[in-house]
Write an enzyme that holds these catalytic residues in place. Structure first.
Site, PDB file in Angstrom:
ATOM      1  N   GLY A   1       0.816  -1.203   0.000  1.00  0.00           N
ATOM      2  CA  GLY A   1       0.000   0.000   0.000  1.00  0.00           C
ATOM      3  C   GLY A   1       0.849   1.252   0.000  1.00  0.00           C
ATOM      4  O   GLY A   1       2.084   1.201   0.050  1.00  0.00           O
TER       5      GLY A   1
ATOM      6  N   GLY B   1       0.146   8.994   2.640  1.00  0.00           N
ATOM      7  CA  GLY B   1       0.850  10.268   2.636  1.00  0.00           C
ATOM      8  C   GLY B   1       2.247  10.175   3.228  1.00  0.00           C
ATOM      9  O   GLY B   1       3.134  10.949   2.885  1.00  0.00           O
ATOM     10  N   PHE B   2       2.461   9.198   4.109  1.00  0.00           N
ATOM     11  CA  PHE B   2       3.760   9.035   4.758  1.00  0.00           C
ATOM     12  C   PHE B   2       4.753   8.348   3.828  1.00  0.00           C
ATOM     13  O   PHE B   2       5.932   8.674   3.812  1.00  0.00           O
ATOM     14  CB  PHE B   2       3.575   8.219   6.044  1.00  0.00           C
ATOM     15  N   GLY B   3       4.258   7.403   3.049  1.00  0.00           N
ATOM     16  CA  GLY B   3       5.139   6.678   2.150  1.00  0.00           C
ATOM     17  C   GLY B   3       4.596   5.293   1.856  1.00  0.00           C
ATOM     18  O   GLY B   3       3.440   4.981   2.135  1.00  0.00           O
TER      19      GLY B   3
ATOM     20  N   LYS C   1       5.439   1.081   7.528  1.00  0.00           N
ATOM     21  CA  LYS C   1       5.338   2.300   6.720  1.00  0.00           C
ATOM     22  C   LYS C   1       6.673   3.021   6.749  1.00  0.00           C
ATOM     23  O   LYS C   1       7.126   3.480   7.788  1.00  0.00           O
ATOM     24  CB  LYS C   1       4.251   3.233   7.283  1.00  0.00           C
TER      25      LYS C   1
ATOM     26  N   ASP D   1      -8.366  12.743   9.744  1.00  0.00           N
ATOM     27  CA  ASP D   1      -8.227  12.181   8.398  1.00  0.00           C
ATOM     28  C   ASP D   1      -9.042  10.894   8.275  1.00  0.00           C
ATOM     29  O   ASP D   1      -8.555   9.870   7.785  1.00  0.00           O
ATOM     30  CB  ASP D   1      -6.763  11.922   8.066  1.00  0.00           C
TER      31      ASP D   1
END
Length: 350
Positions: A54, A57-59, A75, A173
């Site tokens: 997956g 926004g973090f990476g 992540k 979010d």
């Protein structure tokens, strides 16, 4: 297989050289019970970042398993990430304070030179968004009963954040991509990088720069910068409409999901709203209950939105109605479990 060297994000400050503004978060990090991983360990546990599962926004997110064969999702902060050290610390420190069956568990983190990473429990069925829209080779359509149970579990997680913690936490979010599902399709809320905590129980909102995801953001919060629990409620209302319709929040040329559903329910025919992939297999009263709850959550005026505790109660009623749907009832596209013609049903009074 990609080379490990491609996973070097921009340099992050070491714990000792972090800005003064983040020192308190750093101290909390060291005092937390979360495991601190080395980058070398992450390379090993992911088999050199072999399998990407997956991206956020973090990476990129990678599949891994620890020395005891515990499955994890890792992540890694990417070079193009808009999330920096503050978001990283916010997520780690939030997840070390909260413990609920409907919130994803943080196993640990990595903060080593250029590397920032978060290690979570692995959720094998991906996100609610994946399941609704057929990503990741999802072959089956979620039943209405399963959909309502998933959003009920998610609502319980949000209600805990708002009222069950020592200080209320606003997720900021909430979206179907951030509701993850385990092998039994049990739901847990994830991604706490944007969350905010009330500093005292006397506050009714936080003034901050608006942040969130397109299609889910509370319009009042967007225009005023006043963040409150009702902002999460709005976003969750959009998720409820996604679950009912199977559609994304924004369809090019067709506008926002709230407006699309408003137009359809004005006819009094909930089958115009319901995801056609379910083939009418739902209780009409259950569908109306969820849709009506969603519309209450997404009213423009934040003060008119219900708290998450009320949303939880409404979804429990919706689930009970669906569970009571007997074999003798006609499917939801024609009649309700009471046998009354569908045209007699409409949004409940609020």
């Amino acid at each position: 297989m990609q080379e490990v060297s491609t996973y070097y994000p921009p340099s992050a400050p070491t714990p000792n050289s972090a800005p003064v503004s983040t020192k308190s978060n750093v101290d909390q990090l060291h005092n937390s019970e979360s495991r601190q991983f080395t980058y070398k360990e992450l390379v090993k546990y992911t088999n050199k970042f072999e399998r990407s599962i997956g991206q956020g926004g973090f990476g990129l997110v990678y599949y891994g398993h620890l020395e005891d064969n515990t499955e994890v999702a890792i992540k890694m902060r990417s070079e193009s990430s808009s999330h920096g050290l503050d978001e990283f610390l916010a997520e780690v420190n939030s997840l070390t304070k909260v413990h609920h069956r409907n919130l994803v568990s943080l196993v640990g983190y990595c903060w080593e030179k250029d590397h920032l990473a978060l290690v979570y429990e692995y959720m094998s069925r991906g996100s609610l968004c994946d399941q609704l829209r057929g990503k990741n080779d999802v072959g089956e359509t979620l039943s209405w009963r399963t959909r309502v149970r998933i959003v009920l579990e998610s609502a319980q997680g949000l209600d805990y954040l708002h009222k069950g913690c020592s200080l209320p936490i606003i997720h900021r979010d909430v979206k179907s991509n951030n509701i993850l599902l385990d092998e039994n399709l049990r739901a847990k809320i994830a991604d706490f990088g944007l969350c905010k905590t009330y500093l005292s129980d006397t506050q009714d909102h936080i003034s901050t720069i608006a942040a969130g995801s397109a299609g889910y953001m509370d319009p009042e919060y967007y225009h005023t910068g006043w963040l409150a629990e009702s902002s999460d409620v709005y976003s969750f209302g959009v998720v409820l409409l996604e679950v009912a319709t199977g559609e994304p929040p924004i369809l090019p040329g067709h506008g926002h999901i709230v407006q699309r559903v408003k137009q359809k329910i004005s006819s009094g025919n909930v089958s115009l709203v319901a995801d056609a992939k379910m083939g009418g297999a739902y209780d009409v009263n259950s569908m109306w209950k969820l849709v009506d709850t969603a519309m209450a959550c997404t009213t423009d005026a934040a003060i008119q939105r219900p708290p998450m505790s009320v949303v939880v109660a409404q979804l429990k009623e919706s689930l009970a109605l669906e569970e009571s749907r007997g074999d003798n009832s006609v499917t939801g596209s024609f009649t309700s479990t009471t046998g009354a013609p569908m045209s007699t049903f409409g949004p409940l009074a609020r």
